[in-house]
Design a protein around this motif. Sequence first.
Motif, short mmCIF file in Angstrom:
data_model
loop_
_atom_site.label_atom_id
_atom_site.label_comp_id
_atom_site.label_asym_id
_atom_site.label_seq_id
_atom_site.Cartn_x
_atom_site.Cartn_y
_atom_site.Cartn_z
N MET A 70 36.02 19.73 0.78
CA MET A 70 36.23 20.38 2.04
C MET A 70 35.08 21.36 2.24
N SER A 71 34.59 21.39 3.46
CA SER A 71 33.49 22.27 3.73
C SER A 71 33.45 22.65 5.20
N GLY A 72 32.87 23.79 5.47
CA GLY A 72 32.62 24.21 6.84
C GLY A 72 31.32 23.62 7.37
N THR A 107 28.69 20.52 8.23
CA THR A 107 28.91 19.17 8.75
C THR A 107 28.68 18.15 7.64
N GLN A 133 35.88 17.73 6.84
CA GLN A 133 35.16 18.85 7.43
C GLN A 133 36.14 19.83 8.08
N LYS A 134 35.92 21.13 7.85
CA LYS A 134 36.73 22.16 8.50
C LYS A 134 36.18 22.43 9.89
N PRO A 135 36.96 22.82 10.81
CA PRO A 135 38.44 22.87 10.74
C PRO A 135 39.02 21.47 10.90
N PHE A 136 40.19 21.27 10.31
CA PHE A 136 40.85 19.97 10.42
C PHE A 136 42.32 20.20 10.77
N THR A 137 42.91 19.18 11.33
CA THR A 137 44.33 19.25 11.69
C THR A 137 45.17 18.83 10.49
N LEU A 174 44.30 15.98 7.61
CA LEU A 174 44.45 16.21 6.16
C LEU A 174 45.37 15.16 5.54
#
Length: 47
Positions: A1-3, A5, A23-27, A31
């Motif tokens: 997970m990362s902010g 791209t 990629q953050k943000p995610f729903t 997830l």
Amino acid sequence: MSGYTDNVIAHRGVLGEYTHFIQKPFTVNALLTKVREVLAHVPGKIS
């Protein structure tokens, strides 16, 4: 997970063959989809 791209992560050589990325943000749905994808492709998993 990362902010960052996925392009930045991939170009730096961080993603390996068995590395899964979200990629953050995610729903919550994104997830859950990623978790299902990862669990469906576990090497050596008995089906």
